[in-house]
Design a protein around this motif. Sequence first.
Motif, mmCIF file in Angstrom:
data_model
loop_
_atom_site.group_PDB
_atom_site.id
_atom_site.type_symbol
_atom_site.label_atom_id
_atom_site.label_comp_id
_atom_site.label_asym_id
_atom_site.label_seq_id
_atom_site.Cartn_x
_atom_site.Cartn_y
_atom_site.Cartn_z
ATOM 1 N N GLN A 180 5.245 10.889 -12.847
ATOM 2 C CA GLN A 180 6.012 11.118 -11.612
ATOM 3 C C GLN A 180 6.028 9.883 -10.710
ATOM 4 O O GLN A 180 5.141 9.036 -10.762
ATOM 5 N N THR A 181 7.048 9.832 -9.887
ATOM 6 C CA THR A 181 7.134 8.766 -8.892
ATOM 7 C C THR A 181 6.880 9.377 -7.516
ATOM 8 O O THR A 181 7.438 10.414 -7.191
ATOM 9 N N VAL A 182 6.028 8.729 -6.758
ATOM 10 C CA VAL A 182 5.669 9.252 -5.437
ATOM 11 C C VAL A 182 5.974 8.195 -4.380
ATOM 12 O O VAL A 182 5.575 7.033 -4.519
ATOM 13 N N GLY A 183 6.677 8.593 -3.340
ATOM 14 C CA GLY A 183 6.896 7.706 -2.199
ATOM 15 C C GLY A 183 5.828 7.957 -1.152
ATOM 16 O O GLY A 183 5.332 9.070 -1.016
ATOM 17 N N LEU A 184 5.460 6.926 -0.415
ATOM 18 C CA LEU A 184 4.429 7.098 0.613
ATOM 19 C C LEU A 184 5.034 7.204 2.002
ATOM 20 O O LEU A 184 6.139 6.716 2.258
ATOM 21 N N ALA A 185 4.300 7.824 2.906
ATOM 22 C CA ALA A 185 4.687 7.846 4.315
ATOM 23 C C ALA A 185 4.596 6.411 4.851
ATOM 24 O O ALA A 185 3.807 5.613 4.357
ATOM 25 N N PRO A 186 5.407 6.086 5.869
ATOM 26 C CA PRO A 186 5.439 4.714 6.404
ATOM 27 C C PRO A 186 4.051 4.171 6.783
ATOM 28 O O PRO A 186 3.721 3.024 6.441
ATOM 29 N N GLN A 187 3.207 4.993 7.449
ATOM 30 C CA GLN A 187 1.884 4.475 7.846
ATOM 31 C C GLN A 187 1.030 4.162 6.629
ATOM 32 O O GLN A 187 0.250 3.210 6.631
ATOM 33 N N GLN A 188 1.153 4.990 5.585
ATOM 34 C CA GLN A 188 0.355 4.744 4.384
ATOM 35 C C GLN A 188 0.797 3.450 3.701
ATOM 36 O O GLN A 188 -0.033 2.651 3.264
ATOM 37 N N ALA A 189 2.106 3.250 3.640
ATOM 38 C CA ALA A 189 2.631 2.024 3.027
ATOM 39 C C ALA A 189 2.179 0.802 3.838
ATOM 40 O O ALA A 189 1.755 -0.218 3.284
ATOM 41 N N HIS A 190 2.239 0.946 5.148
ATOM 42 C CA HIS A 190 1.791 -0.135 6.036
ATOM 43 C C HIS A 190 0.318 -0.449 5.795
ATOM 44 O O HIS A 190 -0.102 -1.610 5.724
ATOM 45 N N TYR A 191 -0.476 0.610 5.646
ATOM 46 C CA TYR A 191 -1.918 0.469 5.433
ATOM 47 C C TYR A 191 -2.194 -0.297 4.131
ATOM 48 O O TYR A 191 -2.996 -1.239 4.104
ATOM 49 N N LEU A 192 -1.483 0.055 3.074
ATOM 50 C CA LEU A 192 -1.692 -0.625 1.786
ATOM 51 C C LEU A 192 -1.317 -2.097 1.863
ATOM 52 O O LEU A 192 -2.010 -2.973 1.350
ATOM 53 N N ARG A 193 -0.206 -2.346 2.545
ATOM 54 C CA ARG A 193 0.364 -3.691 2.529
ATOM 55 C C ARG A 193 -0.320 -4.614 3.521
ATOM 56 O O ARG A 193 -0.665 -5.760 3.197
ATOM 57 N N THR A 194 -0.540 -4.108 4.737
ATOM 58 C CA THR A 194 -0.992 -4.971 5.817
ATOM 59 C C THR A 194 -2.509 -4.937 6.013
ATOM 60 O O THR A 194 -3.122 -5.962 6.276
ATOM 61 N N VAL A 195 -3.108 -3.757 5.871
ATOM 62 C CA VAL A 195 -4.550 -3.668 6.087
ATOM 63 C C VAL A 195 -5.298 -4.026 4.798
ATOM 64 O O VAL A 195 -6.167 -4.891 4.792
ATOM 65 N N LEU A 196 -4.931 -3.370 3.699
ATOM 66 C CA LEU A 196 -5.641 -3.636 2.436
ATOM 67 C C LEU A 196 -5.067 -4.833 1.681
ATOM 68 O O LEU A 196 -5.681 -5.338 0.748
ATOM 69 N N ARG A 197 -3.866 -5.271 2.075
ATOM 70 C CA ARG A 197 -3.194 -6.416 1.429
ATOM 71 C C ARG A 197 -3.026 -6.213 -0.080
ATOM 72 O O ARG A 197 -3.188 -7.136 -0.876
#
Lengths: 274, 274
Positions: free
Chosen positions: B30-47
Amino acid sequence: MNRVEEPLLSVSERRIATRLCVDAPLGAGQTVGLAPQQAHYLRTVLRLSTGADLALFNGRDGEWRARIDALGKGWASLAVIDQRRAQQPEPDVWLVFAPIKRARLDFLVEKACELGAARLLPVFTQNTDVSRVNCERLRANCREAAEQCERLSVPEVAEPTGLRDLLADWPADRHLLVAAESGHAPPVAEALARAREQAGGRAGVPASAAPWAVLVGPEGGFTEAELDALSKLPFVTAAGLGPRVLRADTAGIALLACWQAWLGDGDARPPFRG
Amino acid sequence: MNRVEEPLLSVSERRIATRLCVDAPLGAGQTVGLAPQQAHYLRTVLRLSTGADLALFNGRDGEWRARIDALGKGWASLAVIDQRRAQQPEPDVWLVFAPIKRARLDFLVEKACELGAARLLPVFTQNTDVSRVNCERLRANCREAAEQCERLSVPEVAEPTGLRDLLADWPADRHLLVAAESGHAPPVAEALARAREQAGGRAGVPASAAPWAVLVGPEGGFTEAELDALSKLPFVTAAGLGPRVLRADTAGIALLACWQAWLGDGDARPPFRG
């Protein structure tokens, strides 16, 4: 109204809202001066004035009723009236913890005090990523929590040390309960039930008989080498706390709560309650 | 490095640092999309970037390994790979609490989630001096704590209600453990041991068999009338937590910790540990 003449049994009299920890000896007729912050607290925060009653304790002489004789800017003089409670022995349980970030540490220390820890020992482990501990802050937190929770003592805060040094100097007769999130540790209920049986079978009994400590690691957990060293020590009891991975502060609070319930003074009741 | 081909037994692979709770169904391919804050967290906080692995759960389908397929500003698309853990039944214990000030409430909610509460119910009592509860904030805290502690579910947060209404609608088969700082309540160890005996004598057994809740009052305590009403209810078990007067948050955490140890899933171990 002369409160001194009232019986200690009336509800309004039995519960004194304000409790302060002082260093001075306490006894009938003595005069006690307060530290500047305490005087400020009474005068400016609580807006108390001359004649108001409060409760004092110092960790040695029990709890005493005292009255404000004089109160100025940053100073106060109290007259000690009569003893409300005698000093009593308390469970001899330490909390050994790897320092964590400030807000969580403040919380852990407050809870450990409420849950009756006799001594708090910060310990540096390999994965500890907090490098300094403000012990004076922890001591102030302990004092405040002790005043709040009606303890007759304030937990002692030890200077931080390394885990290896701590274990090398560990008193052999003090059991050490370690929260283990890996390995074959028995559940905490089983570990404590076994300890209780060995100590005489009844809750409350071992509190005075056997000294204990609980140990929680840093957020990153103990290293393999640390766990290996711990598991070889004769005074160590490992215990599991269920399937969820607890934060360090949660693990410390949970272990202390379970320890007090099963081996500590869980049988006792708060003072001055109906 | 193709992580999909690695055995689930290698240590580095078995522990996935990042866990996210999602709403979408989870299943292989399956393909799952993330909520905006979660995507932000992965990209900006966890890099993190494309190809990184993480773990997903939704409270229904267990825990799945997923890989970042694409990651943009406020959006992410994940490919679900394989199941790490099947969904399992969890202890059915609620935490009913009078709202307290924000920092303490945040803390209580986090700890309740870590300690496996299935549902959180804010309740207004007579001495409750906090008049509003931000349930959305509590839900966000629960989600975050569940991700952190490796739970497979997120506690449900009920809308606040009054104590009287709550008790009037209380499900008769759900035991209610009340922290009592006055009166003749038995110690919590005794109350829980008795309940365990009645439920079959073994830790873990009642978790699925009997639903429970723990109730803690506000900082000012319950009123006489409230205590009186509670003590008459057939599903109420009162329990003492020792001689110190615990704050509301401490009492809630201590009760949950003891309940899990003696009646809950204290026997289980965290997943993916050696």
